[in-house]
Motif scaffolding. Structure first.
Motif, mmCIF file in Angstrom:
data_model
loop_
_atom_site.group_PDB
_atom_site.id
_atom_site.type_symbol
_atom_site.label_atom_id
_atom_site.label_comp_id
_atom_site.label_asym_id
_atom_site.label_seq_id
_atom_site.Cartn_x
_atom_site.Cartn_y
_atom_site.Cartn_z
ATOM 1 N N LYS A 79 0.847 -1.193 0.000
ATOM 2 C CA LYS A 79 0.000 0.000 0.000
ATOM 3 C C LYS A 79 0.881 1.241 0.000
ATOM 4 O O LYS A 79 2.065 1.194 0.356
ATOM 5 C CB LYS A 79 -0.922 -0.012 1.217
ATOM 6 C CG LYS A 79 -1.949 -1.136 1.156
ATOM 7 C CD LYS A 79 -2.895 -1.066 2.324
ATOM 8 C CE LYS A 79 -3.955 -2.150 2.243
ATOM 9 N NZ LYS A 79 -4.855 -2.075 3.402
ATOM 10 N N LEU A 80 0.309 2.352 -0.373
ATOM 11 C CA LEU A 80 1.036 3.610 -0.469
ATOM 12 C C LEU A 80 0.650 4.545 0.668
ATOM 13 O O LEU A 80 -0.540 4.733 0.939
ATOM 14 C CB LEU A 80 0.742 4.298 -1.805
ATOM 15 C CG LEU A 80 1.218 3.551 -3.052
ATOM 16 C CD1 LEU A 80 0.733 4.285 -4.303
ATOM 17 C CD2 LEU A 80 2.728 3.433 -3.059
ATOM 18 N N PRO A 81 1.661 5.159 1.304
ATOM 19 C CA PRO A 81 1.339 6.133 2.351
ATOM 20 C C PRO A 81 0.605 7.321 1.758
ATOM 21 O O PRO A 81 0.794 7.665 0.595
ATOM 22 C CB PRO A 81 2.701 6.539 2.915
ATOM 23 C CG PRO A 81 3.707 6.107 1.919
ATOM 24 C CD PRO A 81 3.092 5.028 1.092
ATOM 25 N N TYR A 82 -0.223 7.918 2.556
ATOM 26 C CA TYR A 82 -1.054 9.083 2.225
ATOM 27 C C TYR A 82 -2.247 8.713 1.352
ATOM 28 O O TYR A 82 -3.274 9.334 1.448
ATOM 29 C CB TYR A 82 -0.266 10.224 1.559
ATOM 30 C CG TYR A 82 1.054 10.524 2.194
ATOM 31 C CD1 TYR A 82 1.161 10.771 3.552
ATOM 32 C CD2 TYR A 82 2.217 10.536 1.440
ATOM 33 C CE1 TYR A 82 2.381 11.036 4.144
ATOM 34 C CE2 TYR A 82 3.443 10.803 2.019
ATOM 35 C CZ TYR A 82 3.526 11.047 3.371
ATOM 36 O OH TYR A 82 4.725 11.303 3.951
ATOM 37 N N ARG A 83 -2.094 7.720 0.473
ATOM 38 C CA ARG A 83 -3.214 7.309 -0.361
ATOM 39 C C ARG A 83 -3.991 6.165 0.296
ATOM 40 O O ARG A 83 -5.205 6.225 0.416
ATOM 41 C CB ARG A 83 -2.727 6.860 -1.746
ATOM 42 C CG ARG A 83 -3.888 6.553 -2.700
ATOM 43 C CD ARG A 83 -3.435 5.951 -3.987
ATOM 44 N NE ARG A 83 -3.148 4.530 -3.761
ATOM 45 C CZ ARG A 83 -2.702 3.703 -4.684
ATOM 46 N NH1 ARG A 83 -2.443 4.151 -5.896
ATOM 47 N NH2 ARG A 83 -2.489 2.448 -4.409
ATOM 48 N N ASP A 84 -3.258 5.126 0.712
ATOM 49 C CA ASP A 84 -3.907 3.928 1.254
ATOM 50 C C ASP A 84 -3.917 3.881 2.779
ATOM 51 O O ASP A 84 -4.705 3.145 3.356
ATOM 52 C CB ASP A 84 -3.207 2.668 0.724
ATOM 53 C CG ASP A 84 -3.238 2.587 -0.789
ATOM 54 O OD1 ASP A 84 -4.254 3.014 -1.376
ATOM 55 O OD2 ASP A 84 -2.256 2.103 -1.383
ATOM 56 N N PHE A 85 -3.016 4.624 3.400
ATOM 57 C CA PHE A 85 -2.998 4.676 4.859
ATOM 58 C C PHE A 85 -2.420 6.015 5.295
ATOM 59 O O PHE A 85 -1.568 6.579 4.612
ATOM 60 C CB PHE A 85 -2.220 3.499 5.474
ATOM 61 C CG PHE A 85 -0.754 3.427 5.094
ATOM 62 C CD1 PHE A 85 0.210 4.028 5.892
ATOM 63 C CD2 PHE A 85 -0.352 2.740 3.963
ATOM 64 C CE1 PHE A 85 1.551 3.943 5.554
ATOM 65 C CE2 PHE A 85 0.985 2.649 3.624
ATOM 66 C CZ PHE A 85 1.943 3.254 4.423
#
Length: 172
Positions: A79-85
């Motif tokens: 997952k991608l930081p800021y987008r997914d978490f």
């Protein structure tokens, strides 16, 4: 506990005052002083880490269990930081931690990394400090840092990795 942290802070603060007052440390050769202070840093930081987490079995604390581990899990799921978490850290922070976690599958890996970074930091700062300061001032700063309750608490006990930024600044 709060009482134990306060006691550590008082002992470390008194230790720093005592270290600075030892006049013979100012008379040692540069090489001897550096070797002694770096050795003392290695023994104190790794010793504290080993006693607390490996021998006593204290649970990781601070940001590691509350923030870092959740983000490690998310990064391992691609997952991608800021987008997914959500993340309050730099974009690659979760991936760095995931890499460390992959080397040693325990939250202690995330806590040991800043300790190791700090061990690299002091020799670099001694070199940088001597470019700008008198030898006596560098030695006093090194001794104060050695017994710093802030370093002991936030790096060796809480595993905060802000010290990695200091290492990168010293390298720069």
């Amino acid at each position: 506990t709060l009482l134990a942290r306060a006691a550590l802070g008082v002992v470390a603060a008194l230790g720093s005052i005592a270290l600075v007052r030892i006049r013979s440390l100012q008379e040692w050769s540069r090489r001897g002083f550096d070797r002694a202070v770096v050795t003392a840093l290695v023994v104190s930081r790794l010793g504290l880490f080993c006693v607390l987490f490996l021998w006593i079995g204290a649970a990781p604390r601070g940001d590691v269990p509350t923030f870092y581990l959740d983000q490690v899990r998310e990064a391992l799921l691609h997952k991608l930081p800021y987008r997914d978490f959500p993340s309050a850290y730099a974009p690659l922070h979760a991936y760095l931690d995931a890499g460390l976690f992959g080397l040693w599958h325990t939250p202690l890996a995330l806590m040991l990394f800043p300790v190791l970074a700090e061990l690299l930091l002091l020799p670099l700062w001694l070199r940088v400090g001597r470019a700008f300061l008198e030898e006596r001032e560098v030695r006093i700063a090194a001794l104060l840092y050695l017994a710093s309750p802030i370093s002991l608490q936030f790096v060796a006990i809480d595993g905060q990795d802000n010290v990695v930024i200091a290492l990168l600044i010293a390298i720069a």
